[in-house]
Enzyme design. Sequence first.
Site, PDB file in Angstrom:
ATOM      1  N   LYS A 134     -28.944 -49.071 -63.278  1.00 57.28           N
ATOM      2  CA  LYS A 134     -29.321 -50.116 -64.220  1.00 57.28           C
ATOM      3  C   LYS A 134     -30.091 -51.232 -63.499  1.00 57.28           C
ATOM      4  O   LYS A 134     -30.089 -51.314 -62.268  1.00 57.28           O
ATOM      5  CB  LYS A 134     -28.075 -50.740 -64.861  1.00 57.28           C
ATOM      6  CG  LYS A 134     -27.328 -49.840 -65.829  1.00 57.28           C
ATOM      7  CD  LYS A 134     -28.097 -49.656 -67.123  1.00 57.28           C
ATOM      8  CE  LYS A 134     -27.299 -48.824 -68.106  1.00 57.28           C
ATOM      9  NZ  LYS A 134     -27.102 -47.456 -67.655  1.00 57.28           N
ATOM     10  N   SER A 159     -31.257 -44.008 -70.771  1.00 53.57           N
ATOM     11  CA  SER A 159     -31.282 -45.449 -71.002  1.00 53.57           C
ATOM     12  C   SER A 159     -32.258 -46.199 -70.102  1.00 53.57           C
ATOM     13  O   SER A 159     -32.439 -47.398 -70.258  1.00 53.57           O
ATOM     14  CB  SER A 159     -29.879 -46.051 -70.834  1.00 53.57           C
ATOM     15  OG  SER A 159     -29.567 -46.235 -69.479  1.00 53.57           O
TER      16      SER A 159
END
Length: 217
Positions: A176, A138
């Site tokens: 993230k 991701s």
Amino acid sequence: MLTRKQHELLCFIHDRLAESGVSPSFEEMKEALDLKSKSGVHRLISALEERGFIRRLANRARALEVVKMPDQAGKAAPTATPQIPVAANSNDIIELPLHGRIAAGTPIEALQGTESLAVPAALLGPGEHYALEVSGDSMVEEGILDGDYALIRKTDTARDGEIVVALIDNNEATLKTFRREGSMIRLDPANRNYDPQRYRPEQVVVQGRLSGLLRRY
């Protein structure tokens, strides 16, 4: 002669490196220059690289080095843009604690493990660091791939746009981009196939910021 946007981007990269030793993310550069897309950032970086003002560092995510500034034609960039600790030699090897695997997708089991990873000192900035093996895809649009080793500078604070290790509900860790969204914390992936994750502030504990990346072939 640089265009206004090229000059603005060069100064932004230079100032961020001088402040933290870590290159800004493409998202941070896009927002700082008020551009509509990251493709504009890519074009500016390519132009600065072609003209010899910046250099991309191999095997590191979002890693740029300022070679010179416009008023320093032909001169090396000032040492205020550190890439390694002052006391470290570029040939030195540092053993970092390797705290297992961390998901660059959905959160997984919290950090653990007692192994170590040999890392060239040139990949680290100042401060205390540890390493994590990346699991998932991701963060691929930031150049962070499955199987890479993320080099993390220990800290419990983060600014919007920084890539962080976030501990969720005290038992799951994820890699993230950190952002504040009203009263919530938003953790953004860098893959259009994934959705942002939103949490209450008390659910998220920052455990470090991305400092570099090690990739084995």
